[in-house]
Scaffold this motif. Structure first.
Motif, PDB file in Angstrom:
ATOM      1  N   ASN A  52      -4.877   4.580  -1.655  1.00 31.69           N
ATOM      2  CA  ASN A  52      -3.571   5.110  -1.270  1.00 31.69           C
ATOM      3  C   ASN A  52      -2.826   5.754  -2.426  1.00 31.69           C
ATOM      4  O   ASN A  52      -1.615   5.966  -2.359  1.00 31.69           O
ATOM      5  CB  ASN A  52      -2.717   3.989  -0.656  1.00 31.69           C
TER       6      ASN A  52
ATOM      7  N   ASP B  89      -0.763   2.922   7.749  1.00 26.13           N
ATOM      8  CA  ASP B  89      -1.196   3.723   8.901  1.00 26.13           C
ATOM      9  C   ASP B  89      -0.024   4.458   9.552  1.00 26.13           C
ATOM     10  O   ASP B  89      -0.219   5.504  10.185  1.00 26.13           O
ATOM     11  CB  ASP B  89      -1.870   2.828   9.947  1.00 26.13           C
TER      12      ASP B  89
ATOM     13  N   TYR C 154      -1.181  -2.974   5.952  1.00 25.17           N
ATOM     14  CA  TYR C 154      -2.067  -1.893   6.403  1.00 25.17           C
ATOM     15  C   TYR C 154      -1.434  -1.098   7.550  1.00 25.17           C
ATOM     16  O   TYR C 154      -1.628   0.126   7.652  1.00 25.17           O
ATOM     17  CB  TYR C 154      -3.416  -2.466   6.834  1.00 25.17           C
ATOM     18  N   GLU C 155      -0.665  -1.777   8.402  1.00 22.77           N
ATOM     19  CA  GLU C 155       0.032  -1.065   9.476  1.00 22.77           C
ATOM     20  C   GLU C 155       1.093  -0.128   8.903  1.00 22.77           C
ATOM     21  O   GLU C 155       1.308   0.970   9.423  1.00 22.77           O
ATOM     22  CB  GLU C 155       0.685  -2.069  10.439  1.00 22.77           C
TER      23      GLU C 155
ATOM     24  N   CYS D 233      -1.518  -9.080   5.202  1.00 22.53           N
ATOM     25  CA  CYS D 233      -2.417  -7.934   4.976  1.00 22.53           C
ATOM     26  C   CYS D 233      -2.336  -6.946   6.127  1.00 22.53           C
ATOM     27  O   CYS D 233      -2.262  -5.723   5.915  1.00 22.53           O
ATOM     28  CB  CYS D 233      -3.852  -8.429   4.794  1.00 22.53           C
ATOM     29  N   HIS D 234      -2.350  -7.452   7.358  1.00 25.75           N
ATOM     30  CA  HIS D 234      -2.263  -6.562   8.520  1.00 25.75           C
ATOM     31  C   HIS D 234      -0.938  -5.800   8.519  1.00 25.75           C
ATOM     32  O   HIS D 234      -0.903  -4.608   8.861  1.00 25.75           O
ATOM     33  CB  HIS D 234      -2.408  -7.375   9.818  1.00 25.75           C
TER      34      HIS D 234
ATOM     35  N   TYR E 161       1.799  -4.421  -3.155  1.00 23.18           N
ATOM     36  CA  TYR E 161       0.388  -4.796  -3.254  1.00 23.18           C
ATOM     37  C   TYR E 161       0.204  -6.019  -4.145  1.00 23.18           C
ATOM     38  O   TYR E 161      -0.642  -6.886  -3.862  1.00 23.18           O
ATOM     39  CB  TYR E 161      -0.425  -3.622  -3.800  1.00 23.18           C
TER      40      TYR E 161
ATOM     41  N   GLU F  81      -7.834  -0.850  -1.681  1.00 15.10           N
ATOM     42  CA  GLU F  81      -6.890  -0.178  -0.784  1.00 15.10           C
ATOM     43  C   GLU F  81      -5.759   0.467  -1.573  1.00 15.10           C
ATOM     44  O   GLU F  81      -5.294   1.568  -1.252  1.00 15.10           O
ATOM     45  CB  GLU F  81      -6.315  -1.197   0.212  1.00 15.10           C
TER      46      GLU F  81
END
Length: 703
Positions: free
Chosen positions: A655, A619, A615-616, A611-612, A629, A651
Motif C-alpha cells: 500500500n 479496500d 483491510y476493509e 486485521c479485517h 499498521y 500489506e
C-alpha cells in the motif's frame, strides 16, 4: 502553452483580415478618460480585438507589463492563447517575459515545459536570450530538467554554446545530487565546445568527488589544474581538505591546512578567503575534529587574512550546527578574552541550543554575561529558557529573566508575563502563580484573557479547582476581562478531573449561555473526554446527542474520544456499531479514529477482526498510516504470531508505506521474545533430563 499557426507544406493558407463590427452599446459601456485637444471630451478606447496582431510592439509591451509589473503571468498566458488563435507568432521577447514570470512564481516545471514547447514550435531565441533563460531555469535546482532543455536547444540550434557560468552551475547542481561523474562528462562537453575551464569549474568537480569520497578522482582534478595553468585558490584548497578529512587522512589534512594558511595570505579576494575559512571550519565540525577548531580559535592560525569577528562567528555557527553548543560557549570565552564581542545573531543560537539540550543553568550564566554587552534573548529563546528554569524550580532566576525581558524596548509586556505564567504552571506551585498575577498588576500591566486562562489552567492541572473558580468568578463580576470559551472549557475539564460532574454540567448548560458564550466542538470534546475518563459512557453519549441537537458538528477528535472511551469500557460491539452507523457515513474520520478502534479491538483479543477492519479500510480507498499498521504488528508480536506480523508488513509495503523505526523495533522485540522462549524451553528440558531435538515441528515453525 504557446500556440502557433504554421502554414501546411501542402495546402497554402491565405490569411484574411476581417473588419470587426461592434455594437453601438459597446461605445457607451466601455469608456476611459481621455481628452482631445479640441473638444476635451471623453473618447471610447480602441477595442483590443481591433488592434492588429502585426502591432508587435504593443503586444510585447502588454505581455511584459502583465508579467513584470502586474505579476499576473496567467493573464499573460491567456492573452497569448487568444493572440495565437488570431495568427500571432510569439517571439523571444514574449518567451523571455513569460519564463521570467513563471520562475519568479516558483513555477519551474511549467517554465521548463514552456521552453521545450517553444523549441518544438521553432521559436528559438538568440544565443544571449537562451543563456539568460537557462540561468533562470537553473534557479529551480533541478539539473536534469535544465540539462534536457540545453540538449534540445543544441539539437535545434547546433551553433548554440551555453555560457561558462551556466556550465559551472549545472555541474555544481549535479555534484550536489552526488553525480560528479555526470558533471565530469559535462566538463568534457564544455571543453569540446571551446570553453576553457576556470577555477570554478575545477573546484566544483573536486567538491563533487570529495562529497562521495572518491579522493583519487579529486586528486587527479587537483593535479590537472596546475597542468592546465589554472592556479588553485584558497577555496579549492579548503574543499580538497574537506575530502581528505572525510577520508580520515589526518596527516595529509594537517599538511594541506598549513598550505591553506599560506595561500590565504596571498589571496586578494576577501570573499574567497572568507568562503575558504567557513568551508574549512564546517568540514572540521562535520567530521568531528572539534579539537582542531578550538586550536584555531586559540592560535588564530589564519592570521589577519580573515577578520576576527568573522572567524569566531563562523566557528560558533558551525559548532551550533553540529550540536556542540557547549563548545560554542567555549569559543565565546576565547573570543571575549581576546577583546571581541560576539554578535547577537551568534550568541542567541548558543543559549537556545543549550536550553534544548537541558543545560539551563549554563544558558542562564551565558545570558547574564551577554547582558553586559547588550544581549537579550529572542522571544522563543526566552520561552524555552524560562520554562526550563521553572522545571529546575529556580524561581529566582526565572523572575530575573522576566525582568530582563520587561526592560527590553519594544516588547509586548503582557505577552512576556503570559510566557512566564505558562512556565510557572510547570512548578506545581499555586502560590507563585498568584504572586505572578500580583507582580503583573504592580508593574501596571493588566492581565488579558490569555493570562487568566493560563492561571486557571495551571490551577486545574494542580488540582486546585477552588482557586481556579475564584479567578473565574472575578472575571465574571468584572474585576478582570470577560471569560471566553477557552476559560469555560478549562474550568469544565478541571471539574470533571476531580469528579464534580454536576457542576461541570451546570457551567456547560447554564453559566456559558448566560455569559453569552456558546459551547463549541472543543468544549464538548473536553466534556466527552472527562466523562469517559470517569467511566460514565452513558452520560457521555447523552452529551454527544445533545451536542448534535444544539447544531454543533462533531469532528474527528470527537469520534476518536468516543471510540477510545467505548473500547476502554469494554463496549467493543457498541464502538463498532457507532463506526458503522455514525462515523463512516459522516466521512469525518482520520488515522486517529482508525488507531482508536484498532487498538480497542487488539486489546480485547480480537486480532483477526482488527486485521479485517484495516483491510476493509484499504479496500474502501482509505490510506492508513504507519501508526495504524504498527498497532497490528505490535499485537501480532505480543501474541507470538511471527508469520502474521510479516504478512502485515507485506500489506504495508503493497500500500505504498515503508516500515519505519518503530516497526523494526517491534519486530526486533518479536525475535527477542522468540529467542527467550526457546531458551526457557531448553532450560526446562535440561532440568528434566530430556534429550533436545532441534528439528521438532514446533522449533521449525518458530524458526
Amino acid at each position: 502553452m504557446f500556440r502557433t499557426i504554421a502554414p501546411s507544406p501542402e495546402i497554402p493558407i491565405i490569411h484574411i483580415h476581417k473588419t470587426l463590427t461592434l455594437p453601438l452599446a459597446f461605445l457607451f459601456t466601455h469608456t476611459t478618460s481621455g481628452c482631445t485637444p479640441s473638444s476635451q471630451q471623453q473618447q471610447p478606447p480602441e477595442p483590443e480585438d481591433s488592434i492588429s496582431i502585426t502591432n508587435r510592439s504593443y503586444w510585447t509591451k502588454k505581455i511584459h507589463r502583465l508579467c513584470a509589473r502586474d505579476h499576473n503571468v496567467d493573464e499573460a498566458l491567456r492573452l497569448l492563447d487568444r493572440l495565437s488563435l488570431r495568427g500571432y507568432q510569439p517571439d523571444s521577447l514574449n518567451l523571455n517575459s513569460i519564463i521570467h514570470a513563471l520562475c519568479h512564481s516558483n513555477r519551474f516545471s511549467e517554465a521548463h515545459l514552456r521552453v521545450l514547447l517553444s523549441i518544438a514550435c521553432h521559436c528559438v531565441p538568440d544565443e544571449r536570450t537562451c543563456n539568460v533563460l537557462i540561468a533562470k531555469l537553473l534557479d529551480s535546482r533541478n539539473p536534469y530538467r535544465t540539462l534536457h532543455v540545453v540538449l534540445r536547444l543544441i539539437h535545434v540550434k547546433p551553433e548554440f554554446v551555453p555560457s561558462l557560468a551556466n556550465y559551472n552551475r549545472l555541474m555544481n547542481q549535479l555534484c550536489l545530487f552526488s553525480r560528479p561523474n555526470e558533471a565530469h562528462r559535462l566538463f568534457f562537453d564544455m571543453k569540446s565546445r571551446g570553453h576553457c575551464p576556470n577555477i570554478v569549474s575545477y573546484t566544483t568537480l573536486i567538491n563533487g568527488y570529495c562529497r562521495i569520497g572518491e579522493m583519487g578522482n579529486a586528486q587527479k582534478m587537483f593535479d590537472e589544474m596546475g597542468e592546465n595553468g589554472v592556479v588553485p585558490n584558497s577555496l579549492t584548497y579548503s574543499v580538497f581538505i574537506g575530502g581528505v578529512l572525510r577520508g580520515r587522512d589526518i596527516e595529509h589534512g594537517s599538511e594541506l591546512m598549513c598550505r591553506l594558511w599560506e595561500k590565504m595570505k596571498d589571496e586578494e579576494d576577501i570573499s574567497v578567503r572568507n568562503a575558504a575559512f567557513a568551508n574549512l571550519v564546517d568540514s572540521l565540525c562535520r567530521e568531528g575534529f572539534f579539537h582542531d577548531v578550538f586550536r584555531i580559535a586559540e592560535d588564530m592560525s589564519q592570521g589577519k587574512s580573515v577578520s576576527g569577528e568573522f572567524s569566531y562567528g563562523q566557528m560558533i555557527d558551525s559548532l551550533c550546527k553540529a550540536g556542540r553548543h557547549h563548545g560554542a560557549s567555549r569559543v565565546v570565552y576565547i573570543m571575549r578574552k581576546r577583546g571581541f564581542r560576539p554578535s547577537l545573531a551568534s550568541y542567541n543560537p548558543i543559549i537556545h541550543g543549550l536550553c534544548k539540550e537541558g543545560g539551563y543553568m549554563r544558558a542562564y550564566q551565558l545570558l547574564e554575561e551577554g547582558i553586559e554587552f547588550g544581549y537579550l534573548p529572542s522571544e522563543y529563546t526566552y520561552k524555552v529558557l524560562v520554562a526550563g528554569l521553572c522545571e529546575e524550580l529556580d524561581i529566582r532566576k526565572a523572575r530575573n529573566l522576566l525582568q530582563y525581558m520587561l526592560n527590553k524596548e519594544g516588547v509586548d509586556r503582557t505577552r512576556m508575563f503570559n510566557i512566564y505564567l505558562r512556565g510557572l504552571c510547570l512548578m506545581n506551585n499555586p502560590t507563585e502563580l498568584l504572586n505572578a498575577l500580583v507582580f503583573m498588576l504592580q508593574n501596571q500591566c493588566q492581565p488579558d484573557v490569555i493570562s487568566l486562562n493560563t492561571v486557571i489552567n495551571g490551577f486545574c492541572k494542580m488540582g486546585r479547582i477552588e482557586e481556579a473558580l475564584k479567578v473565574l468568578n472575578d472575571m465574571i463580576i468584572g474585576k478582570f476581562c470577560a471569560p471566553d470559551a477557552v476559560t469555560f472549557t478549562t474550568i469544565i475539564f478541571g471539574l470533571l478531573n476531580v469528579g464534580r460532574t454536576q457542576e461541570a454540567f451546570g457551567f456547560l448548560h447554564h453559566v456559558m449561555p448566560e455569559q453569552g458564550v456558546r459551547p463549541g466542538v472543543v468544549t464538548y470534546n473536553a466534556v466527552l473526554h472527562g466523562l469517559f475518563k470517569l467511566q460514565q459512557p452513558n452520560e457521555a453519549m447523552g452529551v454527544f446527542n445533545r451536542m448534535l441537537g444544539d447544531g454543533v458538528s462533531a469532528d474527528s477528535t470527537t469520534y476518536t474520544i468516543i471510540i477510545d472511551g467505548l473500547c476502554k469500557d469494554n463496549q467493543i460491539e457498541e464502538a463498532m456499531r457507532f463506526w458503522d452507523d455514525v462515523i463512516w457515513p459522516s466521512k469525518i474520520h482520520d488515522s486517529y479514529v482508525y488507531s482508536a478502534l484498532l487498538k480497542g479491538l487488539c486489546c480485547s483479543g480480537k486480532f483477526n477482526e482488527a486485521c479485517h477492519f484495516l483491510y476493509e479500510l484499504v479496500d474502501s480507498g482509505v490510506s492508513p498510516n504507519n501508526f495504524n499498521y504498527n498497532i497490528l504488528i505490535d499485537s501480532a508480536c505480543k501474541l507470538g504470531l511471527k508469520r502474521e506480523a510479516y504478512q502485515i508488513v507485506g500489506e504495508m509495503r503493497r500500500n505504498g508505506l515503508a516500515p519505519d523505526a518503530v516497526t523494526w523495533r517491534i519486530l526486533d522485540k518479536l525475535h527477542g521474545n522468540v529467542r527467550m522462549q526457546f531458551t526457557v524451553e531448553d532450560a526446562a528440558m535440561q532440568s528434566r533430563g530430556e534429550p533436545q531435538d532441534i528439528n521438532t515441528e514446533e522449533n521449525q515453525r518458530i524458526q
